[in-house]
Design a protein around this motif. Sequence first.
Motif, PDB file in Angstrom:
ATOM      1  N   ARG A  26      75.227  56.582  45.677  1.00 23.45           N
ATOM      2  CA  ARG A  26      73.979  56.030  46.206  1.00 23.45           C
ATOM      3  C   ARG A  26      74.443  55.047  47.383  1.00 23.45           C
ATOM      4  N   GLU A  86      69.169  64.107  44.729  1.00 30.46           N
ATOM      5  CA  GLU A  86      68.023  64.105  43.725  1.00 30.46           C
ATOM      6  C   GLU A  86      68.375  63.607  42.259  1.00 30.46           C
ATOM      7  N   GLU A  89      68.565  59.738  42.462  1.00 24.82           N
ATOM      8  CA  GLU A  89      67.300  59.255  42.582  1.00 24.82           C
ATOM      9  C   GLU A  89      66.530  59.514  41.170  1.00 24.82           C
ATOM     10  N   ARG A  90      66.600  60.359  40.460  1.00 24.46           N
ATOM     11  CA  ARG A  90      65.996  60.594  39.213  1.00 24.46           C
ATOM     12  C   ARG A  90      66.456  59.653  38.486  1.00 24.46           C
ATOM     13  N   PRO A  94      64.236  55.647  43.495  1.00 24.21           N
ATOM     14  CA  PRO A  94      64.347  55.731  44.891  1.00 24.21           C
ATOM     15  C   PRO A  94      65.342  55.253  45.774  1.00 24.21           C
ATOM     16  N   ILE A  95      65.652  55.758  46.599  1.00 22.11           N
ATOM     17  CA  ILE A  95      66.839  55.148  47.589  1.00 22.11           C
ATOM     18  C   ILE A  95      66.283  54.768  48.951  1.00 22.11           C
TER      19      ILE A  95
END
Length: 407
Positions: A26, A86, A89-90, A94-95
Amino acid sequence: MTSSVPKGLLDWCALDGPSAVLDVVRRRAELGQSTETGRLGAVRLTVAQRREVGRLLGTTWALSDRPLQLRDVAARLREHGLTVLELVERVRGPIELEADVRRTAVETADTEDAAALAELVAAGVPVAEARTWLDEDRSLPVLGSGRRLGTIWEVAAVWCAAPGRGAKPVRLAQLASVHLGDAHALDADQTLGKLVARLAATVHGLERPTRGGKAWRLAWAAIGILCDEVSSRVLALNLHLTGDSHVARLCRESIGEPMWLTLRSLRGDWTAEPGTVFVCENPTVAEAAADTLGADCPPLICTDGTATTAAVDLVGGLAAIGCDLHIRADFDAAGLVIVNQLLAAAPDAKPWRFDTPTYLSHFPSATTDVTDLRTALTHLGTTIHEETLLEDLLTDLRAHAAGRPHR
């Protein structure tokens, strides 16, 4: 969107080792770095955590010394129809790219700053002075925090309510009570009061006040506000002041007796012959000096606890005349504060039995080689009140009255 991630993979993400991997990925994404290839050198896994990551990458990898490569993670995630990004983020949300975050923060700060300036100008503050104050006053909330504009609205409301120079003045507590619902909302220890006073000083080219005192009163007076001058007081014995001010008359009429002087009584022009003035904290010292020496006692000022604006102004005025000030207070943390208050107004003042040797003399069995009074107070942790030293203090006053040296 965790529902789109297989349960087994979700369970894997919740383990310590995989969770550490997701944290690093992240961060890479926020910095705009690749999330599908590259070595994750920032991940430091324990043996147990490596075994946990190995549930996805395989036992062979877990038992090897091979570094953690994003391409290996990406290859296994493709079996689940996911990229590394993905998955992150899931599972984590969200980044935002760090550059985008910084850009948004700058834009937010600029918008807030422009709105603050417009608000002040609409309230009648000249543009140049408003700009200077906004740039220089460190008490304002940080730009971009979302709190500065709310503070500016409060400042502007007070500014609009002030009568201004030349109009019939109102009192500070009255203004605060009527317009803010709290008579103390603009006191010298309140952020809003400090902000408005410094804005007034900036607009009118005055010294910017940092506390209650002469600069504070002049700043408020510049916008038609009068500050309370009777609550602040100081006790004095045998001050020989001259001039037409009320304080000079009070002192002439009260030789030999302690007299409370208010900030209001210290208004106007007064002076004195340069000479020695003693300053203490507790009224007991002043009363005992009056009982013992009466009119022969050298000039003595008593702050009665924390030095008020009246006490600081009086000490500062005597220092400016050239008086030789000798100051003290209780031996405790509050006493250090009082002495520092007085030294700020009279930097050349000398300690009056307010030193490390005097303090340590009350602890003959104590073993300490400290020379700093603050350190000694902290080390021993015992308060010594002025009343304990009363006979020594009276001896000093008698010696000075007789023309002999004192400590």
